[in-house]
Design an enzyme around this catalytic site. Structure first.
Site, mmCIF file in Angstrom:
data_model
loop_
_atom_site.group_PDB
_atom_site.id
_atom_site.type_symbol
_atom_site.label_atom_id
_atom_site.label_comp_id
_atom_site.label_asym_id
_atom_site.label_seq_id
_atom_site.Cartn_x
_atom_site.Cartn_y
_atom_site.Cartn_z
ATOM 1 N N ALA A 138 0.969 -1.232 0.056
ATOM 2 C CA ALA A 138 0.143 -0.042 -0.108
ATOM 3 C C ALA A 138 0.848 1.097 0.005
ATOM 4 O O ALA A 138 2.008 1.222 0.485
ATOM 5 C CB ALA A 138 -0.826 -0.148 1.418
ATOM 6 N N GLY A 162 -0.143 -5.456 0.106
ATOM 7 C CA GLY A 162 -1.354 -5.703 -0.876
ATOM 8 C C GLY A 162 -0.911 -6.262 -2.265
ATOM 9 O O GLY A 162 -1.790 -6.675 -2.897
ATOM 10 N N GLU A 166 -1.159 -9.725 -1.668
ATOM 11 C CA GLU A 166 -2.563 -10.117 -1.308
ATOM 12 C C GLU A 166 -3.270 -10.124 -2.745
ATOM 13 O O GLU A 166 -4.061 -10.952 -2.690
ATOM 14 C CB GLU A 166 -3.040 -9.034 -0.554
ATOM 15 N N GLU A 172 3.344 -5.878 6.951
ATOM 16 C CA GLU A 172 2.492 -4.995 7.820
ATOM 17 C C GLU A 172 2.510 -5.007 9.222
ATOM 18 O O GLU A 172 2.349 -3.999 9.582
ATOM 19 C CB GLU A 172 0.924 -5.304 7.219
ATOM 20 N N VAL A 212 40.225 6.356 17.873
ATOM 21 C CA VAL A 212 41.676 6.027 18.860
ATOM 22 C C VAL A 212 41.066 6.060 20.200
ATOM 23 O O VAL A 212 39.867 5.976 20.417
ATOM 24 C CB VAL A 212 42.855 6.856 18.716
ATOM 25 N N LYS A 238 43.812 12.129 20.710
ATOM 26 C CA LYS A 238 42.973 12.640 19.468
ATOM 27 C C LYS A 238 43.229 13.831 19.331
ATOM 28 O O LYS A 238 43.533 14.093 18.027
ATOM 29 C CB LYS A 238 41.496 12.826 20.287
HETATM 30 P P1 NAD Z 1 39.771 0.145 20.896
HETATM 31 O O1 NAD Z 1 40.673 0.084 22.330
HETATM 32 O O2 NAD Z 1 39.137 -1.350 20.498
HETATM 33 O O3 NAD Z 1 40.613 0.762 19.612
HETATM 34 C C1 NAD Z 1 41.581 1.746 19.831
HETATM 35 C C2 NAD Z 1 42.498 1.695 18.492
HETATM 36 O O4 NAD Z 1 43.341 2.964 18.528
HETATM 37 C C3 NAD Z 1 43.596 0.699 19.004
HETATM 38 O O5 NAD Z 1 43.760 -0.289 17.963
HETATM 39 C C4 NAD Z 1 44.736 1.450 19.283
HETATM 40 O O6 NAD Z 1 45.986 0.670 18.897
HETATM 41 C C5 NAD Z 1 44.571 2.640 18.290
HETATM 42 N N1 NAD Z 1 45.298 3.884 18.468
HETATM 43 C C6 NAD Z 1 45.587 4.236 19.903
HETATM 44 N N2 NAD Z 1 46.228 5.504 19.714
HETATM 45 C C7 NAD Z 1 46.595 5.680 18.555
HETATM 46 C C8 NAD Z 1 47.207 6.460 18.041
HETATM 47 N N3 NAD Z 1 47.697 7.524 18.210
HETATM 48 N N4 NAD Z 1 47.271 6.734 16.352
HETATM 49 C C9 NAD Z 1 46.634 5.586 15.755
HETATM 50 N N5 NAD Z 1 45.883 4.592 16.446
HETATM 51 C C10 NAD Z 1 45.930 4.618 17.699
HETATM 52 O O7 NAD Z 1 38.618 1.248 21.154
HETATM 53 P P2 NAD Z 1 37.249 1.339 20.596
HETATM 54 O O8 NAD Z 1 36.232 0.684 21.542
HETATM 55 O O9 NAD Z 1 37.450 0.997 19.106
HETATM 56 O O10 NAD Z 1 36.895 2.722 20.543
HETATM 57 C C11 NAD Z 1 37.516 3.925 19.982
HETATM 58 C C12 NAD Z 1 36.989 5.149 20.033
HETATM 59 O O11 NAD Z 1 35.518 5.067 19.842
HETATM 60 C C13 NAD Z 1 36.976 5.915 21.404
HETATM 61 O O12 NAD Z 1 36.869 7.282 21.189
HETATM 62 C C14 NAD Z 1 35.565 5.211 22.022
HETATM 63 O O13 NAD Z 1 34.927 6.194 23.238
HETATM 64 C C15 NAD Z 1 34.545 5.585 20.783
HETATM 65 N N6 NAD Z 1 33.401 4.637 20.901
HETATM 66 C C16 NAD Z 1 33.392 3.592 21.258
HETATM 67 C C17 NAD Z 1 32.155 2.705 21.356
HETATM 68 C C18 NAD Z 1 32.382 1.195 22.040
HETATM 69 O O14 NAD Z 1 30.936 0.887 22.231
HETATM 70 N N7 NAD Z 1 33.247 0.649 22.070
HETATM 71 C C19 NAD Z 1 31.036 3.127 21.001
HETATM 72 C C20 NAD Z 1 31.015 4.568 20.332
HETATM 73 C C21 NAD Z 1 32.136 5.190 20.351
#
Ligand code: NAD
Length: 724
Positions: free
Chosen positions: A66, A114, A117, A139, A400, A407
Site C-alpha cells: 500500500a 497488498g 494479497e 504489515e 583511537v 585525539k
Molecule cells: P579500541 O581500544 O578497541 O581501539 C582503539 C584503537 O586505537 C587501537 O587499535 C589502538 O591501537 C589505536 N590507537 C591508539 N592510539 C593511536 C594513535 N595515536 N594513532 C593511531 N591509532 C591509535 O577502542 P574502541 O572501542 O574501538 O573505541 C575507539 C573510540 O570510539 C573511542 O573514542 C570510544 O570512546 C569510541 N566509541 C566506542 C564505542 C564502543 O562501544 N566501544 C562506541 C562509540 C564510540
C-alpha cells in the site's frame, strides 16, 4: 495525468493489465492506481470477448504494498470510514477471486503487502524464477495486519502454523519456497507468457480451493489437538516476544484463528474490523510516523544543509583499527570507497584489516555476499601506519583511545597531509566536540560522527556539530552516512551528546531501584516489559559497566558533584556503579563478569548472586506500573532537556535517534512520541508526582510546562489532521 497502469489485448483475446506507475519510485497501491486498476479490471472482466486477464508489472518489482502516504491520510477518518475503505479493497480482490473470468498474477518481481494479497486473490499465480524475488506481508512491522485477505488466503494455502510465522514476523518467502508451498503454481522466466498459456491451457481453476465444498485446510484442522497446540504455542511465544506491547501480532492470530472457521466472505469482514482497530490505534501511528516517515526522511537527508554539492567519496581514512575503527572500515568499504585504516603499529593495523576480512567471510557464510564480492570489498581496505596514505581523502574518522591528548595529536597529523576542505570526524563517545576541535587548525571542518557498537549492525549514526562546525562539514558527514546506508541524525554538542546522555538515564534508574530494595530480577523484568530491548543490567553489562563508571567520574570531575546533585543526580546510583566496578571488579560482559554471570560462550547464565546479597529485596509490594513509568519517563525527561537546551532540534530526530540508536520501545515511536502517546498534560502531571516521590531528576523542564499551558504538541500536523 500521469499513467499508472496500461492494458492490452492480444490475438488470443487475453487482456494484460500492467502496473507501471510513472512518477513513483515503485508500484504501490495508491488511491489513484487502485481506481485505475479497478476500472481496467472491471472493463475486461465484463467483456465477453475476453478469455482471461493477466495482471503484471512493467517494473522490476510487481507491487510492493500500500502507498503509506495514502494510509497516513486515512488517519483523519472515523473508524467506520476506515473499515468501509478497507472493505472496498477486500471486496475488489474477492470479486477477482470469484469472477467467472480467470485472472492470473504474473509476479515478475517482489510482491509485498497488498501486492502479494492481490496476487493471492488471483486463481493462478506464476512467479519469476529470477534470483532474489520475494513475496511477503510486512504489515506487522508497521503495527498493522494484511487487511485485504492476507490473513485468510495464506493460511488456507499453507496451514495456520506456517502462515503465522510469515504473518506475525513479516518475513519474506522466496520463489522456490512459494512453489513448494503451492503459494504460486509455477515459476517462469517470462511470467506473462506462462500466465497466458495457463489461461489458454485451461489450468486456472473455476473456483478458489476454499470456495469448493470439499475444501479442507492444509495441516491443522479447526479444533483438532494440533490446532489447539498451534494457537496455544503461538500465543505464548508472541506474548514472550512482545511483552503484550504490540497488538498487531495478537490480532493477526485472532484473524487466523477465527477466520479459518468462517466462510471467506465473513472472514474478510472480520479481518477488516481487526485491521481497523489496529489502524486507529496509537501503535500503528507511532510505528508509521517514526519507523517509516521519520526514518525515511532521515535517510533521504532531508535536513542536509542546502546548496552544498553532494560529496563524491573516493577515499576515507579511519584512524584507530580497534573494535570501532575496524567496524567503521567494513561499513565504509561496503559503501564502495577506498579505505585507509591507520593505527600506531603494523600489528594493530593488520588486526583491524583481519577483522574486516573475517566480517565479510561471515557474510559469505550467511549467504549475504558472494565470495568474489567479499574479496573485492575487503580489498578496498589498506592497513597502514603512514599518514601520507590519507592524502586525497575527503573524510577521515578517528576511533583511537578516548583520550583528549591522543585525539589532538591524531587530528593534527591528519590535517598536515589533507586538503583544506577535508573533513575530520571524531567517533568519541563522550568528549565534547567543541573542545576536541580546539586541536584543529580547521575547526570548521571538525565534526562528531558517533557510531554505535557493533558498528556493522547498528543502524544509527549520531552526527554532532561543534560550535565552529560548518554547514559544509555537516553535509559531508551526512553524505558519508548515506554512503554507508545508515541513518543519520544531527545534534548539537553537549556532554554525552544526545543518545548516550539519554540512554544513561535508563541504567541509572535501575541502580536507584536496586538501592531502594527492588529485587534485581524485578528490575530486569520490568525493564523488558516496558519494551526496551534488554533489561538495564544486562544492557550495561553489554555496553561495559566500566565505561559507564569512567564517564560518570569524568563528568563529576568536570561538572562538580554538588552541581550534579543540585540538578537531581541521585547519589544512590553512584554507589551501585562504584560497588560493581571498584569493589566487585566486575566490568561487564567483555570480562565475563558484570551484574550477570556468563558461560564459556560469554552468554548470560544468571544474575550474579552477590547482587541479591548486596541489594536484598525490601519485601514491599511492587508497583510495576510505577517502575515502568520511572524507566520511560526518565528517558523522556532527559530528551526534553536536550530539546530545551537545543542539543536536539526536532522531535522526529529525537524519535528516530532513540529507536535506532538504543532501541527505545519502538511501539511508542520514540521518546517524544511516547510523551505524545501519554498526552502532554498527563505526562507532566505524572512527572510532578514522580518528582515529589523520587526527587528532582523527575522534574519536567519548563519547556514542557509552557507547551502544556499553551496546549501545544510536538507533532502539530497530526493534531490538525485529526481536527479536520
Ligand atoms: P579500541 O581500544 O578497541 O581501539 C582503539 C584503537 O586505537 C587501537 O587499535 C589502538 O591501537 C589505536 N590507537 C591508539 N592510539 C593511536 C594513535 N595515536 N594513532 C593511531 N591509532 C591509535 O577502542 P574502541 O572501542 O574501538 O573505541 C575507539 C573510540 O570510539 C573511542 O573514542 C570510544 O570512546 C569510541 N566509541 C566506542 C564505542 C564502543 O562501544 N566501544 C562506541 C562509540 C564510540
Amino acid at each position: 495525468m500521469t499513467t499508472l497502469l496500461t492494458s492490452s489485448i492480444d490475438e488470443n483475446a487475453i487482456a494484460t493489465i500492467t502496473w507501471d506507475m510513472a512518477g513513483h519510485p515503485m508500484n504501490v497501491l495508491s488511491e489513484e492506481a487502485l481506481e485505475a486498476f479497478q476500472a481496467l479490471w472491471t472493463k475486461h472482466a465484463n467483456d465477453d470477448a475476453i478469455k482471461g486477464i493477466v495482471v503484471t508489472s512493467a517494473r522490476k518489482e510487481f507491487i510492493v504494498g500500500a502507498d503509506i502516504n495514502m494510509l497516513w491520510k486515512m488517519r483523519r477518518y472515523e473508524a467506520a470510514k476506515v473499515f468501509s475503505e478497507n472493505q472496498r479493497l477486500s471486496l475488489l480482490f474477492r470479486d477477482i477471486e470469484t469472477h467467472k473470468k480467470p485472472t492470473v498474477a504474473a509476479i515478475n518481481g517482489d510482491a509485498l503487502g497488498g501486492g502479494f494479497e492481490l496476487a493471492m486473490a488471483c486463481r493462478y499465480r506464476v512467479m519469476t524464477d529470477k534470483e532474489g524475488a520475494k513475496l511477503g506481508l510486512p504489515e506487522v512491522m508497521l503495527g498493522l495486519l494484511p487487511g485485504a485477505g492476507g490473513t485468510q488466503r495464506l493460511p488456507r494455502m499453507i496451514g495456520a502454523s506456517e502462515a503465522l510465522q510469515y504473518l506475525t514476523t513479516g518475513k519474506n518467502m522466496r520463489a522456490q519456497k512459494a512453489l513448494g508451498f503451492g503459494v504460486v503454481h509455477e515459476l517462469a522466466s517470462d511470467t506473462v507468457a506462462a500466465a497466458k498459456s495457463a489461461i489458454l491451457g485451461g489450468k486456472v481453476p473455476a473456483k478458489a480451493p476454499w470456495d469448493e465444498k470439499s475444501f479442507a485446510l492444509p495441516k491443522e484442522q479447526p479444533q483438532s489437538p494440533e490446532w489447539t497446540q498451534t494457537f496455544a504455542g503461538a500465543g505464548a511465544m508472541l506474548r514472550r516476544q512482545t511483552q503484550g506491547n504490540y497488538p498487531s501480532p495478537m490480532r493477526i492470530m485472532a484473524c487466523v484463528y477465527h477466520g479459518l472457521q468462517l466462510s471467506m466472505d465473513k472472514a474478510l469482514s472480520y479481518e477488516g474490523r481487526q485491521f481497523t482497530a489496529l489502524f486507529m490505534g496509537d501503535e500503528a501511528r507511532n510505528l508509521i510516523r517514526t519507523g517509516w516517515f521519520g526514518r525515511n526522511a532521515a535517510n533521504r537527508l532531508e535536513k542536509r544543509p542546502k546548496g552544498i554539492p553532494d560529496t563524491q567519496f573516493t577515499k576515507v581514512g579511519i584512524i584507530g583499527a580497534g573494535v570501532m575503527g575496524a567496524g567503521i572500515a567494513s561499513c565504509t568499504a561496503q559503501g564502495g570507497c577506498d579505505v585507509v585504516l591507520l593505527d600506531i603499529s603494523d600489528e594493530a593495523a593488520a588486526r583491524g584489516k583481519q577483522h574486516v576480512e573475517d566480517y565479510f567471510a561471515r557474510q559469505v557464510k550467511k549467504g549475504r555476499l558472494k565470495p568474489e564480492e567479499a574479496l573485492k570489498i575487503a580489498a578496498r581496505v589498506t592497513a597502514t601506519t603512514d599518514y601520507k596514505a590519507l592524502e586525497g581523502a575527503q573524510l577521515t574518522i578517528e576511533a583511537v583511545f578516548e583520550d583528549r591528548g591522543i585525539k589532538a595529536k591524531v587530528t593534527q597529523s591528519t590535517e598536515a597531509v589533507t586538503d583544506a576542505d577535508h573533513v575530520f570526524g571524531s567517533n568519541t563517545s563522550t568528549l565534547p566536540i567543541t573542545g576536541l576541535a580546539e586541536a584543529a587548525d580547521r575547526p570548521e571542518n571538525f565534526i562528531g560522527i558517533h557510531f554505535f557498537s557493533p558498528v556493522e549492525k547498528m543502524p544509527l549514526v549520531e552526527i554532532i556539530r561543534g560550535e565552529k562546525t560548518s554547514d559544509k562539514a555537516a553535509a559531508v558527514a551526512m553524505d558519508y552516512v548515506k554512503l554507508i546506508s545508515k541513518t543519520p541524525i544531527v545534534v548539537n554538542d553537549s556532554r554525552g551528546f544526545y543518545t548516550s546522555r539519554v540512554f544513561g538515564t535508563y541504567t541509572r534508574e535501575a541502580f536507584c531501584m536496586l538501592s531502594e530494595g527492588i529485587s534485581p530480577a524485578v528490575v530486569e523484568n520490568v525493564g523488558k516489559a516496558t519494551g526496551m530491548p534488554m533489561g538495564p543490567l544486562e544492557l550495561i553489562d553489554m555496553v561495559g559497566i566500566d565505561t559507564g563508571h569512567k564517564i560518570t567520574h569524568e563528568t563529576i570531575k568536570e561538572v562538580g558533584w554538588e552541581t550534579m546533585v543540585a540538578k537531581g543526580e541521585p547519589a544512590k546510583a553512584l554507589e551501585v556503579i562504584d560497588w560493581i566496578v571498584e569493589d566487585a571488579q566486575r566490568p561487564g560482559q567483555k570480562a565475563g563478569k558484570g551484574f550477570y554471570e556468563y558461560d564459556e560462550k560469554n552468554k548470560t547464565t544468571r544474575i550474579w548472586p552477590e547482587v541479591y546479597a548486596k541489594y536484598p529485596s525490601n519485601g514491599a509490594p511492587v508497583d510495576v506500573d510505577e517502575l515502568k513509568k520511572r524507566f520511560l519517563h526518565i528517558q523522556a525527561i532527559e530528551t526534553l532537556r536536550c530539546m530545551e537546551e537545543g542539543v536536539v532540534t526536532a522531535a522526529d530526530d529525537a524519535d528516530v535517534g532513540s529507536i535506532f540508536g538504543w532501541g527505545f520501545a519502538p511501539f511508542y515511536g520514540g521518546v517524544i512520541s511516547y510523551v505524545e502517546t501519554v498526552g502532554l498534560p498527563q505526562f507532566l502531571a505524572e512527572c510532578d508526582a514522580l518528582a515529589e516521590k523520587h526527587g528532582k531528576r523527575f522534574e519536567a523542564p519548563q519547556m514542557l510546562r509552557d507547551m502544556v499551558a499553551k496546549g501545544e504538541s510536538f507533532y502539530p500536523d497530526e493534531t490538525a489532521v485529526a481536527a479536520e
